[in-house]
Write a protein that holds these residues in place. Structure first.
Motif, PDB file in Angstrom:
ATOM      1  N   PRO A  90       0.812  -1.223   0.000  1.00 15.37           N
ATOM      2  CA  PRO A  90       0.000   0.000   0.000  1.00 15.37           C
ATOM      3  C   PRO A  90       0.843   1.270   0.000  1.00 15.37           C
ATOM      4  CG  PRO A  90      -0.950  -1.618   1.502  1.00 15.37           C
ATOM      5  CD  PRO A  90       0.365  -2.180   1.030  1.00 15.37           C
ATOM      6  N   ASP A  91       1.918   1.278   0.792  1.00 12.26           N
ATOM      7  CA  ASP A  91       2.773   2.467   0.831  1.00 12.26           C
ATOM      8  C   ASP A  91       3.492   2.692  -0.498  1.00 12.26           C
ATOM      9  OD1 ASP A  91       1.981   2.995   3.377  1.00 12.26           O
ATOM     10  OD2 ASP A  91       3.810   2.296   4.354  1.00 12.26           O
ATOM     11  N   ASP A  92       3.865   1.602  -1.187  1.00 14.75           N
ATOM     12  CA  ASP A  92       4.481   1.735  -2.514  1.00 14.75           C
ATOM     13  C   ASP A  92       3.547   2.467  -3.470  1.00 14.75           C
ATOM     14  OD1 ASP A  92       6.782   0.384  -1.801  1.00 14.75           O
ATOM     15  OD2 ASP A  92       6.096  -1.554  -2.567  1.00 14.75           O
ATOM     16  N   LEU A  93       2.286   2.035  -3.503  1.00 18.54           N
ATOM     17  CA  LEU A  93       1.325   2.628  -4.429  1.00 18.54           C
ATOM     18  C   LEU A  93       1.058   4.091  -4.080  1.00 18.54           C
ATOM     19  CD1 LEU A  93       1.082  -0.293  -5.343  1.00 18.54           C
ATOM     20  CD2 LEU A  93      -1.400  -0.010  -5.427  1.00 18.54           C
ATOM     21  N   LYS A  94       0.987   4.390  -2.786  1.00 16.82           N
ATOM     22  CA  LYS A  94       0.757   5.785  -2.379  1.00 16.82           C
ATOM     23  C   LYS A  94       1.946   6.665  -2.757  1.00 16.82           C
ATOM     24  CE  LYS A  94      -0.509   4.411   1.799  1.00 16.82           C
ATOM     25  NZ  LYS A  94      -0.916   4.423   3.231  1.00 16.82           N
ATOM     26  N   SER A  95       3.153   6.121  -2.618  1.00 13.90           N
ATOM     27  CA  SER A  95       4.340   6.921  -2.924  1.00 13.90           C
ATOM     28  C   SER A  95       4.409   7.295  -4.401  1.00 13.90           C
ATOM     29  CB  SER A  95       5.611   6.164  -2.518  1.00 13.90           C
ATOM     30  OG  SER A  95       5.830   5.050  -3.368  1.00 13.90           O
ATOM     31  N   ARG A  96       3.788   6.500  -5.267  1.00 11.59           N
ATOM     32  CA  ARG A  96       3.861   6.763  -6.708  1.00 11.59           C
ATOM     33  C   ARG A  96       3.045   7.987  -7.126  1.00 11.59           C
ATOM     34  NH1 ARG A  96       3.521   0.678  -9.432  1.00 11.59           N
ATOM     35  NH2 ARG A  96       4.739  -0.375  -7.807  1.00 11.59           N
ATOM     36  N   VAL A  97       2.088   8.398  -6.291  1.00 15.84           N
ATOM     37  CA  VAL A  97       1.281   9.576  -6.648  1.00 15.84           C
ATOM     38  C   VAL A  97       1.600  10.771  -5.750  1.00 15.84           C
ATOM     39  CG1 VAL A  97      -0.574   8.137  -7.564  1.00 15.84           C
ATOM     40  CG2 VAL A  97      -0.682   8.911  -5.193  1.00 15.84           C
ATOM     41  N   ALA A  98       2.507  10.595  -4.804  1.00 19.33           N
ATOM     42  CA  ALA A  98       2.852  11.694  -3.900  1.00 19.33           C
ATOM     43  C   ALA A  98       3.623  12.774  -4.661  1.00 19.33           C
ATOM     44  CB  ALA A  98       3.677  11.173  -2.730  1.00 19.33           C
ATOM     45  N   ASP A  99       3.296  14.027  -4.389  1.00 20.61           N
ATOM     46  CA  ASP A  99       4.033  15.160  -4.964  1.00 20.61           C
ATOM     47  C   ASP A  99       3.888  16.352  -4.024  1.00 20.61           C
ATOM     48  OD1 ASP A  99       1.467  16.219  -5.414  1.00 20.61           O
ATOM     49  OD2 ASP A  99       1.430  15.590  -7.507  1.00 20.61           O
ATOM     50  N   ASP A 100       4.352  17.509  -4.450  1.00 21.53           N
ATOM     51  CA  ASP A 100       4.300  18.694  -3.589  1.00 21.53           C
ATOM     52  C   ASP A 100       2.868  19.085  -3.243  1.00 21.53           C
ATOM     53  OD1 ASP A 100       7.030  18.797  -3.635  1.00 21.53           O
ATOM     54  OD2 ASP A 100       7.145  20.307  -5.222  1.00 21.53           O
ATOM     55  N   ASN A 101       1.945  18.868  -4.177  1.00 22.21           N
ATOM     56  CA  ASN A 101       0.543  19.211  -3.925  1.00 22.21           C
ATOM     57  C   ASN A 101      -0.172  18.174  -3.069  1.00 22.21           C
ATOM     58  OD1 ASN A 101       0.661  21.564  -5.530  1.00 22.21           O
ATOM     59  ND2 ASN A 101       0.382  20.327  -7.388  1.00 22.21           N
ATOM     60  N   LEU A 102       0.353  16.944  -3.070  1.00 26.01           N
ATOM     61  CA  LEU A 102      -0.268  15.855  -2.311  1.00 26.01           C
ATOM     62  C   LEU A 102       0.850  15.050  -1.641  1.00 26.01           C
ATOM     63  CD1 LEU A 102      -3.173  14.656  -1.860  1.00 26.01           C
ATOM     64  CD2 LEU A 102      -2.637  13.056  -3.709  1.00 26.01           C
ATOM     65  N   PRO A 103       1.458  15.610  -0.594  1.00 28.76           N
ATOM     66  CA  PRO A 103       2.626  14.945   0.003  1.00 28.76           C
ATOM     67  C   PRO A 103       2.286  13.661   0.755  1.00 28.76           C
ATOM     68  CG  PRO A 103       2.010  16.907   1.246  1.00 28.76           C
ATOM     69  CD  PRO A 103       1.174  16.914   0.021  1.00 28.76           C
ATOM     70  N   GLU A 104       1.064  13.543   1.264  1.00 27.73           N
ATOM     71  CA  GLU A 104       0.665  12.346   2.011  1.00 27.73           C
ATOM     72  C   GLU A 104      -0.642  11.804   1.447  1.00 27.73           C
ATOM     73  OE1 GLU A 104       0.584  13.150   6.164  1.00 27.73           O
ATOM     74  OE2 GLU A 104       2.691  13.718   6.258  1.00 27.73           O
ATOM     75  N   PRO A 105      -0.584  11.189   0.275  1.00 25.87           N
ATOM     76  CA  PRO A 105      -1.824  10.701  -0.357  1.00 25.87           C
ATOM     77  C   PRO A 105      -2.436   9.547   0.418  1.00 25.87           C
ATOM     78  CG  PRO A 105       0.098   9.933  -1.564  1.00 25.87           C
ATOM     79  CD  PRO A 105       0.604  10.897  -0.532  1.00 25.87           C
ATOM     80  N   SER A 106      -3.742   9.471   0.350  1.00 25.19           N
ATOM     81  CA  SER A 106      -4.460   8.327   0.906  1.00 25.19           C
ATOM     82  C   SER A 106      -4.436   7.191  -0.115  1.00 25.19           C
ATOM     83  CB  SER A 106      -5.905   8.710   1.214  1.00 25.19           C
ATOM     84  OG  SER A 106      -6.601   8.980   0.001  1.00 25.19           O
ATOM     85  N   MET A 107      -4.907   6.021   0.307  1.00 29.07           N
ATOM     86  CA  MET A 107      -4.990   4.896  -0.620  1.00 29.07           C
ATOM     87  C   MET A 107      -5.978   5.205  -1.743  1.00 29.07           C
ATOM     88  SD  MET A 107      -3.470   2.019  -0.947  1.00 29.07           S
ATOM     89  CE  MET A 107      -3.580   1.461  -2.641  1.00 29.07           C
ATOM     90  N   GLU A 108      -7.030   5.946  -1.421  1.00 28.48           N
ATOM     91  CA  GLU A 108      -8.000   6.341  -2.445  1.00 28.48           C
ATOM     92  C   GLU A 108      -7.359   7.295  -3.453  1.00 28.48           C
ATOM     93  OE1 GLU A 108     -12.163   8.769  -2.378  1.00 28.48           O
ATOM     94  OE2 GLU A 108     -12.125   6.838  -1.341  1.00 28.48           O
TER      95      GLU A 108
END
Length: 583
Positions: A545-563
């Motif tokens: 789950p953390d791998d998938l979240k890290s792939r969409v993390a950026d400056d605008n969304l530093p801590e993305p949810s699983m959704e």
């Protein structure tokens, strides 16, 4: 704004010998906003909805909907209120447009108004390209959109939605929410009943229910603010995060907890009173950090805390040992797995391996192909090409032999509705070859572990949803399977029941059981060790789950949810496919 729905001193009793389904209930719903109706299974949400819709006469109390008495003015009420029940009555052998015509006839929408509303609703729900498709061939999200369109025929003043987000993926849920928000902004009064507290958190106001009573009415933020300082994350865990959660839930300072990727999220009994880190045995790098409270935290607190972290079922279950010739690193294996239905490819060259004692999740939008993949891995559907194996058994050549080794819980409740709970347990025990004292002992264990005693003589079709799911899991586990396949196991159930369910799963995994699960509930996907995201038949991403979240993390969304990860990865794949098509 004026109250469009006004309820005072409402009581309802189904059986003179039983207690009240609703007790001393007061509720106000205003126009131009979404009011959430939230609570656990059996709280009384559907009963209240049916009373507001004029389908059930309350035992006592005053009810006014759009200024009307729902019983005395039933005909007028039905013209001014749109009601979408949990199982909306779409006709699956009719097309989209034929369903709309049928419901337009029922609501007496005719002439130019009829054609104008069809055009508006098809545009509003994005169903315009699918008017000739059979309703039975629509994805879950599209069925909900069609149900909403049918409910909106006649332009009702009040919209009653009973758990519209159940069984649909995060993208469809967001689209559904967007559509309903637009209606509310246009002045419609909306009541949205849900067991998902993340949905209720978005409402302008909420009515939290439990055991037929209102335990809170007001703005969600009021309850969220009350929990400041009581929601914490245990990060930097070394070792088994499931064991850390179990230890944390035994601590007197903790009232609730869930797994969140590689971390554990806890709710404290009192602000800033933490359990001793040493007692969690989370490793030398583990740290506490405060996080934003959720409405779900407040709701669990109102109920007096969650169910704890220990599973009676797991305590009564022996170790799941593998035969010596089975590779523990590939207990479940798919190689280039493909399934075609005519010209349509539902699963397209999907490959993965699942290790012993691992929870492996399949997620994806409605219609993406994950259920097709899942059914092939259970031996319920033959692949067109590629290989599917469980415990080294080829599912193409020996599906029945493989099914004897696994437990399967279907997405749609697959037990026998006309049989009682006791009869279902006996039937499934017999299917799995249990006889005599072994059968009696196993059934007694399941009745005790899943608290089914009071429902033994109840038809399974009449059980509350949470107990239907308990019974389905009990039947799937009757033969102590080494593999457990769970297709949307907690769809629509409340947070407490969901936690109980995952306590059992986590406990079974500790005993060496391997689990494959599909889910649309992204907080639930956090419990998985690894996830495969299926989209348009292809596996577009896999990892923790953390791998998938890290792939969409950026400056605008530093801590993305699983959704956020789910939606972001699908949007990224859409963009890539568009670029490739242009090239």
């Amino acid at each position: 704004m004026d109250d469009v729905i006004s309820i005072e001193g409402l009581r309802h009793r189904f059986d003179q010998r039983g207690g009240n389904a609703l007790s001393d209930l007061d509720l106000r719903v205003r126009a131009g906003a979404i009011t959430g109706l939230a609570g656990p299974d059996g709280a009384g949400k559907t009963t209240l909805m049916r009373i507001m819709a004029g389908l059930l006469a309350a035992t006592e109390g005053r009810v006014r909907v759009a200024g009307l008495d729902p019983v005395a003015n039933a005909d007028e009420l039905h013209r001014r209120v749109g009601y979408m029940p949990q199982k909306f009555g779409l006709y699956e052998d009719l097309t989209v447009i034929e369903n709309l015509r049928l419901y337009a006839d029922l609501r007496d929408v005719i002439g130019a108004q009829r054609e104008r509303q069809f055009e508006q609703l098809l545009d509003f729900t994005d169903l315009g390209p699918y008017t000739k498709r059979m309703a039975g061939q629509l994805s879950g999200g599209m069925k909900q959109k069609l149900g909403l369109a049918c409910t909106l025929l006649g332009s009702p003043e009040v919209l009653l939605l009973d758990e519209p987000g159940v069984g649909v993926d995060p993208i469809s849920r967001r689209e559904l929410w967007r559509m309903v928000s637009t209606l509310a902004q246009g002045g419609m009064a909306v009541v949205w009943a849900t067991a998902y507290l993340d949905e209720a958190e978005q409402c302008a106001s909420i009515c939290l229910m439990n055991a037929g009573r209102v335990v809170f009415a007001g703005a969600p933020q009021e309850q969220i603010e009350r929990m400041r300082g009581r929601s914490i994350l245990v990060g930097g865990i070394e070792g088994n995060r499931r064991h850390v959660l179990q230890r944390a839930l035994r601590a007197p300072q903790v009232i609730d907890g869930v797994i969140q990727g590689s971390s554990v999220r806890l709710v404290l009994k009192e602000a800033d009173r933490l359990p001793a880190m040493a007692s969690l045995q989370a490793g030398p790098r583990a740290r506490f950090a405060q996080v934003r409270p959720r409405l779900e935290d407040a709701f669990i607190d109102i109920l007096g805390g969650g169910p704890g972290g220990d599973s009676v079922l797991a305590q009564r279950t022996g170790k799941a040992a593998l035969p010596g010739d089975v590779d523990p690193m590939a207990v479940i294996e798919a190689k280039e797995l493909t399934r075609r239905f005519g010209d349509f490819t539902a699963t397209d060259h999907v490959s993965f391996r699942v290790r012993r004692g691992e929870i492996f999740g399949l997620i994806g939008p409605n219609g993406a192909g994950k259920s097709t993949t899942f059914k092939m891995m259970c031996g319920l559907l033959a692949p067109s090409s590629g290989d599917a194996r469980v415990m080294g058994i080829d599912l193409k050549t020996s599906p029945s032999r493989a099914r004897q080794r696994l437990g399967y819980m279907a997405q749609k409740f697959s037990l026998y509705g006309n049989l009682s709970v006791a009869q279902n347990l006996k039937f499934f025990a017999g299917i799995y070859g249990l006889r005599g004292s072994s059968r009696k002992e196993k059934i007694a264990t399941m009745v005790e572990c899943f608290e089914l005693e009071r429902y033994l003589d109840t038809s399974s079709s009449e059980l509350p949803l949470g107990f239907k799911q308990r019974l389905a899991l009990a039947c799937a586990l009757m033969h102590d399977p080494q593999l457990l396949f769970l297709d949307e196991p907690t769809s629509g159930v409340d947070p407490v029941t969901r936690r109980e369910f995952w306590n059992h799963i986590n406990g079974l995994v500790d005993k060496g059981v391997t689990v494959m699960v599909t889910t649309h509930f992204m907080d639930e996907a956090e419990y998985c060790d690894r996830i495969a995201l299926i989209y348009r038949g292809r596996m577009i991403a896999s990892g923790t789950p953390d791998d998938l979240k890290s792939r969409v993390a950026d400056d605008n969304l530093p801590e993305p949810s699983m959704e956020d990860a789910f939606i972001g990865l699908i949007e990224r794949d859409d963009a890539q496919q568009t670029r490739e098509a242009r090239e």
